[in-house]
Enzyme design. Structure first.
Site, PDB file in Angstrom:
ATOM      1  N   HIS C 193       0.799  -1.217   0.000  1.00 43.86           N
ATOM      2  CA  HIS C 193       0.000   0.000   0.000  1.00 43.86           C
ATOM      3  C   HIS C 193       0.835   1.272   0.000  1.00 43.86           C
ATOM      4  O   HIS C 193       0.291   2.360  -0.098  1.00 43.86           O
ATOM      5  CB  HIS C 193      -0.938  -0.007   1.200  1.00 43.86           C
ATOM      6  N   ARG C 223     -16.167  -8.260   1.056  1.00 41.55           N
ATOM      7  CA  ARG C 223     -16.559  -6.908   0.678  1.00 41.55           C
ATOM      8  C   ARG C 223     -16.691  -6.856  -0.834  1.00 41.55           C
ATOM      9  O   ARG C 223     -16.186  -7.732  -1.545  1.00 41.55           O
ATOM     10  CB  ARG C 223     -15.536  -5.875   1.160  1.00 41.55           C
ATOM     11  N   GLU C 265     -15.951  -6.773  -8.004  1.00 43.76           N
ATOM     12  CA  GLU C 265     -15.126  -7.797  -7.360  1.00 43.76           C
ATOM     13  C   GLU C 265     -15.762  -8.192  -6.041  1.00 43.76           C
ATOM     14  O   GLU C 265     -16.001  -7.335  -5.194  1.00 43.76           O
ATOM     15  CB  GLU C 265     -13.730  -7.243  -7.065  1.00 43.76           C
ATOM     16  N   TYR C 316      -8.299   7.336 -11.120  1.00 40.63           N
ATOM     17  CA  TYR C 316      -7.728   6.180 -10.442  1.00 40.63           C
ATOM     18  C   TYR C 316      -8.236   4.872 -11.035  1.00 40.63           C
ATOM     19  O   TYR C 316      -7.496   3.907 -11.188  1.00 40.63           O
ATOM     20  CB  TYR C 316      -8.049   6.253  -8.942  1.00 40.63           C
ATOM     21  N   LYS C 317      -9.504   4.852 -11.378  1.00 40.11           N
ATOM     22  CA  LYS C 317     -10.079   3.634 -11.938  1.00 40.11           C
ATOM     23  C   LYS C 317      -9.852   3.531 -13.450  1.00 40.11           C
ATOM     24  O   LYS C 317     -10.369   2.616 -14.091  1.00 40.11           O
ATOM     25  CB  LYS C 317     -11.575   3.557 -11.609  1.00 40.11           C
TER      26      LYS C 317
END
Lengths: 217, 317, 346
Positions: C193, C223, C265, C316-317
């Site tokens: 991270h 999640r 996901e 970001y995506k």
């Protein structure tokens, strides 16, 4: 330019990115060398300008435990501290012409070493992670090794497409020495590979390259 | 926390102070396998109160037919070990948690130095099984008061062959920690479980000799999110609920039929946060969600893991 | 329940499709009109019958084709599977968890027969039957983690717990949203991270890590996460970035409904018993925007969520170049009706 964040976002990682609007960074943080007070012996490794870090180390209170210094006079910037080191290091100084010979002696030293040995390294980032890799088979974790970055800021870049590592990259964008793709050098570092991630820069718009600048002199 | 219902299959007095309990699944099915160094938390329903004590699993991690624990009688303890010694009998039913491991062997170690004092031998017994299975290099140093009072010496001699070193205090034998820890090859890890002066001595010696922190391990148990019983008053719902010792406050609120929001049930997501209106003894915060200053202010609580230190709590729910 | 497994592709001609049943059970991730981040983690308990949460590992109509796509990806790049030597116990743990849950949840497709340490595994949809000795990797055609990972939808990473953190020391990763297993193998939680400068942010990472370090056997958690992918492509890896990034330029007003897929996901985390490792599963569900509009409330909600999305998040995506087409196209389905809370289709 680059794809979506190449991290495993277990959770909340996106939140962090969103707040700050930057890509995840995992560049290692280096320190200035300082003797460990608690140890049974010390082993210092340095190349080139890293010799200066060793000189500074010997300005500090000298440890009571045995010390050995392995110095490689072969450095990127041709700075040779071996003569000064000979004057400052009372005993246990070994000078090598090449990194390979230095690393070979390093591994020989480790073979007979015992718990309590503390390891210090100063030099280019490439040298630092070569030392880490050499120590790993002896059960030494990278965080146990004190590291000071000296000499060039050049980076080793791992091409995520062809898996080749290009060494001594000084620019933000570089041609991969394996597949020749133009790679953007990300601030994402793998301690295992000792390299930064390189990702094809013009995949979305072939041929459109941002300005290439030397930012890791 | 999901629990497993077990039945006591056998009890053996190993020494005058130590009893070995064999636990099997209530319905005869297999128990989950586990890793060496794991512990379980045993719930004991004594009259009027509940004990929850952690015990190391000492059997083979591959044996899923039965779990083995050893309990030393502690006169000064809150009473869990006394209850195990005096009231638990063969055939009795107990509730245990799934095994948790906070004392695991480092898989990257080149050599393992295990140091046990007295009843602290138990976690090493399951670890040795793991070490033998993977063919790892290890030494077990086991210190105790006297051979007559030492548990499992014969079993260990058989298990460890040449790797066992015993030290009987009654015969003036001591572990020379400095000698032991200054002559170990690189990549060694040291593990200690025993009385706290021994743990402190091992940790200090290793640190003074320059052992990296990651190579030094001492046993830790998980603290279950349970404790003393208390009453919670829900102001909006206008009811009072008794929170038993073995239940979380969230579970007690749900059991009373009051709708409370929750998600992770582990004190991390923040979803179940409730506003505290009154408390007579402060809050025992066990969550990882509230900041330190929020915890000090006692205005919020995570009922999935936290409790009150007092007898009574009033919440805005 | 007997599934009809689709004959479909996730590359080249992209013949991937969702049946009406698959559309209805799609794990649509937005319960509200605005998308906010939170630690949206919950116990991975048995969900409603027919839902993607019904079983430990969801097997759906794409099972056979996804496993075949995985074989192609692994053949082209064997580096998509890697396992450090000390993860062998975790590999067997993983195999056991996968085989026992799949055989138990889908007896019509999978059978596990144990005779002491000698196990026989039968996978009828993939026509596999092997007898092996549990704990002896030489009795399987490949390492146990790879063997079973190849017979499951989604990606798996095995995390070793040591030094108060988690290390990603093994993985089989062929359907990832742009992260590299080869680059990340051996990384610690913090390294993965990256060093995060602000204290509050450090708190967030520490919180998530502490939660995972305390994860217990028998109490898995899950999640949802989401992004968008042009074409129903499973292998959106950085390795193959040059192959798929260019497709983003094909999105326009006419093609957006067919080309752009919502990629959800389902991430699940299990503590493994013998190794004390954690398995991190990432199962990917792909649904074209057009299929999502089958259910008007999904179309409306998706429009509102996308319209409000923070630009940094869009970047970001990796959606920046085509995101405006997504919003414009979805707008036609949004009449402004007030929607109640929930991600259900109708």
């Amino acid at each position: 330019m680059v794809g979506s964040g190449a991290v495993l976002s277990v959770w909340l990682i996106e939140e962090i990115n969103m707040e700050r609007g930057y890509w995840i960074k995992s560049k290692p943080v280096y320190t200035s060398l300082k003797w460990h007070e608690k140890a049974t012996s010390h082993l210092v490794l340095a190349t080139g300008i890293g010799g200066m870090a060793v000189l500074k180390l010997f300005q500090q209170m000298h440890p009571t435990q045995p010390v050995k210094v392995l110095y490689g006079k072969y450095g990127q910037m041709d700075a040779d501290y071996s003569d000064t080191l000979k004057m400052v290091v009372p005993e246990g100084l070994h000078i090598h012409k090449f990194d390979d010979a230095l690393l070979t002696q390093f591994q020989l030293e480790l073979r007979d070493a015992q718990m309590g040995l503390r390891i210090y390294v100063a030099g280019s980032e490439g040298f630092i992670w070569d030392v880490v890799a050499a120590a790993k088979p002896f059960g030494i974790q990278e965080m146990e090794i004190m590291k000071e970055q000296a000499d060039t800021l050049a980076r080793s870049v791992y091409c995520v497409h062809c898996k080749t590592i290009s060494k001594y990259v000084t620019t933000n964008i570089t041609a991969c020495c394996g597949c020749e793709r133009m790679l953007f050098v990300r601030d994402h570092f793998s301690r295992n590979l000792g390299a930064y991630m390189g990702l094809m820069v013009d995949a979305e718009s072939p041929g459109e390259l941002p300005a290439i600048e030397e930012i890791y002199p | 926390m999901s629990t497993i219902n077990v039945k006591v299959a056998a009890i053996e007095a190993v020494t005058p102070l130590i009893k070995h309990f064999t636990l099997v699944h209530e319905d005869g099915s297999e128990l989950p396998s586990f890793s060496g160094g794991s512990h379980i938390v045993v719930t004991m329903d004594a009259e009027g109160r509940t004990y929850r004590n952690p015990y190391s699993l000492m059997g083979s991690p591959t044996d899923t037919q039965a779990y083995h624990i050893s309990v030393r009688r502690q006169e000064s303890s809150r009473g869990g070990s006394l209850f195990m010694h005096e009231h638990v009998h063969v055939g009795m039913r107990l509730k245990i948690t799934h095994p948790v491991n906070l004392f695991s062997l480092s898989k990257l170690a080149h050599k393992h130095i295990l140091i046990a004092g007295g009843i602290g031998i138990t976690p090493f017994m399951s670890q040795i099984e793991d070490l033998k299975r993977v063919g790892a290099d290890y030494e077990l140093h086991y210190a105790f008061r006297a051979y007559e009072q030492a548990a499992f010496v014969n079993e260990l001699e058989e298990m460890c062959e040449g790797h066992l070193h015993c030290y009987a205090d009654s015969q003036g034998e001591r572990i020379d920690l400095n000698a032991l820890l200054s002559q170990q090859p690189l990549g060694s890890h040291v593990y200690v479980c025993g009385p706290s002066p021994m743990v402190v001595a091992v940790l200090e010696t290793a640190r003074n000799l320059g052992w990296p922190e990651n190579n030094i391990h001492n046993e830790e148990f998980s603290s279950p999110p349970v404790g003393e019983p208390f009453k919670v008053q829900l102001a909006k719902s206008d009811i009072e609920i008794q929170v038993p010792a073995e239940m979380s406050m969230l579970e007690a609120i749900e059991a009373a039929g009051v709708k409370a929001d929750s998600l992770c049930r582990g004190g991390v997501c923040g979803r179940c946060e409730l506003t505290v209106l009154e408390t007579d003894g402060g809050i025992e915060h066990h969550d990882h969600y509230l900041s330190d200053s929020e915890k000090v202010s006692c205005r919020s609580i995570m009922p999935c893991v936290s409790r009150t230190k007092g007898k009574r709590l009033v919440l805005d729910l | 329940m007997q599934l009809n497994f689709n004959d479909e592709s996730f590359r080249d001609d992209y013949s991937y499709k969702n049946s009406p049943g698959a559309i209805k059970r799609f794990p649509f991730p937005f319960a509200e009109d605005h998308y906010m981040y939170s630690v949206n983690i919950e116990p991975h308990t048995k969900g409603a019958q027919g839902s993607v949460y019904e079983f430990t590992f969801d097997v759906d109509e794409h099972y056979v084709s996804e496993c075949l796509d995985k074989i192609i990806t692994l053949e082209q790049d064997p580096g998509r599977y890697s396992a450090l030597p000390h993860m062998m116990d975790a590999q067997w743990d993983f195999l056991e968890l996968a085989m026992t849950s799949m055989a138990n949840d889908y007896p019509e497709y999978f059978t596990l027969t144990k005779n002491g340490n000698v196990w026989t595994w039968e996978n009828r949809p993939l026509d596999i039957m092997d007898t092996f000795t549990f704990g002896d990797a030489s009795t399987l055609p490949s390492e146990p983690f790879e063997y079973m990972g190849r017979q499951m939808q989604g990606d798996f990473v095995l995390l070793d717990q040591r030094d108060g953190t988690l290390y990603s020391d093994a993985g089989i990763v062929t359907s990832q949203a742009d992260w590299s297993l080869a680059f990340n193998t051996g990384m610690s939680w913090q390294e993965w991270h990256g060093p995060v400068p602000k204290v509050t942010e450090l708190g967030v990472l520490d919180r998530a890590l502490k939660y995972l370090l305390n994860l217990q056997v028998g109490n898995p958690v899950r999640r949802l996460n989401w992004t968008m992918t042009v074409n129903p492509r499973l292998d959106t890896s950085p390795e193959n970035y040059p192959l798929w990034a260019i497709d983003r330029n094909k999105v326009n007003n006419e093609t957006v409904g067919e080309l752009v897929n919502l990629r959800v996901e389902l991430q699940s985390l299990f503590r493994l018993p013998r190794s004390n490792a954690i398995v991190f599963g990432v199962r990917c569900y792909l649904m074209s925007l057009k299929d999502i509009t089958t259910y008007p409330r999904w179309a409306k909600r998706l429009h509102r969520v996308q319209k409000d999305l923070h630009p940094d998040l869009i970047e970001y995506k990796g959606m920046t170049s085509y995101h405006r087409y997504v919003i414009d196209w979805l707008a036609q389905f949004d009449d402004g009706e007030v929607l109640e809370y929930g991600s259900h289709p109708e």
